[in-house]
Design a protein around this motif. Structure first.
Motif, short mmCIF file in Angstrom:
data_model
loop_
_atom_site.label_atom_id
_atom_site.label_comp_id
_atom_site.label_asym_id
_atom_site.label_seq_id
_atom_site.Cartn_x
_atom_site.Cartn_y
_atom_site.Cartn_z
N CYS A 8 0.78 -1.39 -0.10
CA CYS A 8 -0.43 0.00 0.28
C CYS A 8 0.94 1.20 0.26
O CYS A 8 0.37 2.09 -0.69
CB CYS A 8 -0.89 0.09 1.16
N LEU A 9 1.78 1.65 0.89
CA LEU A 9 2.74 2.84 0.37
C LEU A 9 3.59 2.98 -0.69
O LEU A 9 3.20 3.41 -0.94
CB LEU A 9 3.65 2.19 1.70
N LEU A 10 4.22 1.72 -0.46
CA LEU A 10 4.68 1.71 -2.54
C LEU A 10 3.24 2.00 -3.52
O LEU A 10 4.16 3.28 -4.67
CB LEU A 10 5.63 0.52 -2.68
N THR A 11 2.55 1.46 -3.54
CA THR A 11 0.87 2.32 -4.24
C THR A 11 1.30 3.38 -4.18
O THR A 11 1.01 4.29 -5.29
CB THR A 11 0.23 1.70 -4.17
N THR A 52 0.66 6.80 -16.92
CA THR A 52 1.04 7.95 -15.79
C THR A 52 1.50 6.80 -14.86
O THR A 52 2.51 6.04 -14.56
CB THR A 52 1.21 8.48 -15.12
N PHE A 53 0.60 5.59 -14.10
CA PHE A 53 0.71 4.80 -12.92
C PHE A 53 1.14 3.79 -13.75
O PHE A 53 2.79 2.80 -12.70
CB PHE A 53 -0.45 4.50 -13.02
N LEU A 54 1.62 3.54 -14.88
CA LEU A 54 1.85 2.14 -15.19
C LEU A 54 3.42 2.32 -15.76
O LEU A 54 4.71 1.76 -15.94
CB LEU A 54 1.25 1.36 -17.12
N THR A 55 4.05 4.06 -16.02
CA THR A 55 4.91 4.44 -16.45
C THR A 55 5.88 5.19 -15.22
O THR A 55 7.05 4.37 -14.77
CB THR A 55 4.87 6.16 -17.35
N MET A 56 5.03 5.07 -13.68
CA MET A 56 5.72 5.41 -12.76
C MET A 56 6.09 3.69 -12.61
O MET A 56 7.75 3.53 -11.30
CB MET A 56 5.82 5.97 -11.92
#
Length: 110
Positions: A8-11, A52-56
């Motif tokens: 959860c923190l990483l996400t 953007t989430f996939l890129t990050m």
């Protein structure tokens, strides 16, 4: 339990960083004075939240050069500072915490 909260923190950190980058890129993508090819390339990596989430995620775990170069060469070189900070903080700090959780859980079961 700890593994779930580490995930959860990483996400959460990836989402926040992605929202920052996506918001900063929005004006570039919408500016019709810029070259259409460059805008499409930036949109391909940072145009929507899911992109953007996939890129990050890719920047953190995979080949981070192309997504970083798209912004540093076409938009602003200051993104290199952002990406280096992002990689160092998440790569060294957060992932080491996740790794230690794995080791701790393994030691408990052994």
């Amino acid at each position: 339990n700890m593994l779930f909260w580490s995930f959860c923190l990483l996400t959460f950190v990836q989402c926040v960083a992605g929202l920052i980058v996506s918001t900063l890129c929005r004006d570039f993508v919408l500016d019709e004075k810029k070259d259409l090819g460059l805008r499409e390339e930036v949109f391909r990596y940072y145009g929507t939240f899911t992109r953007t989430f996939l890129t990050m995620f890719e920047i953190l775990f995979a080949n981070w050069g192309p997504p970083c170069r798209v912004l540093t060469e076409n938009f602003s070189e200051w993104f290199s500072v952002f990406f280096l900070t992002y990689r160092c903080v998440l790569g060294f700090a957060v992932l080491n915490v996740v790794n230690s959780v794995f080791v701790q859980q393994t030691m408990k079961t052994a």
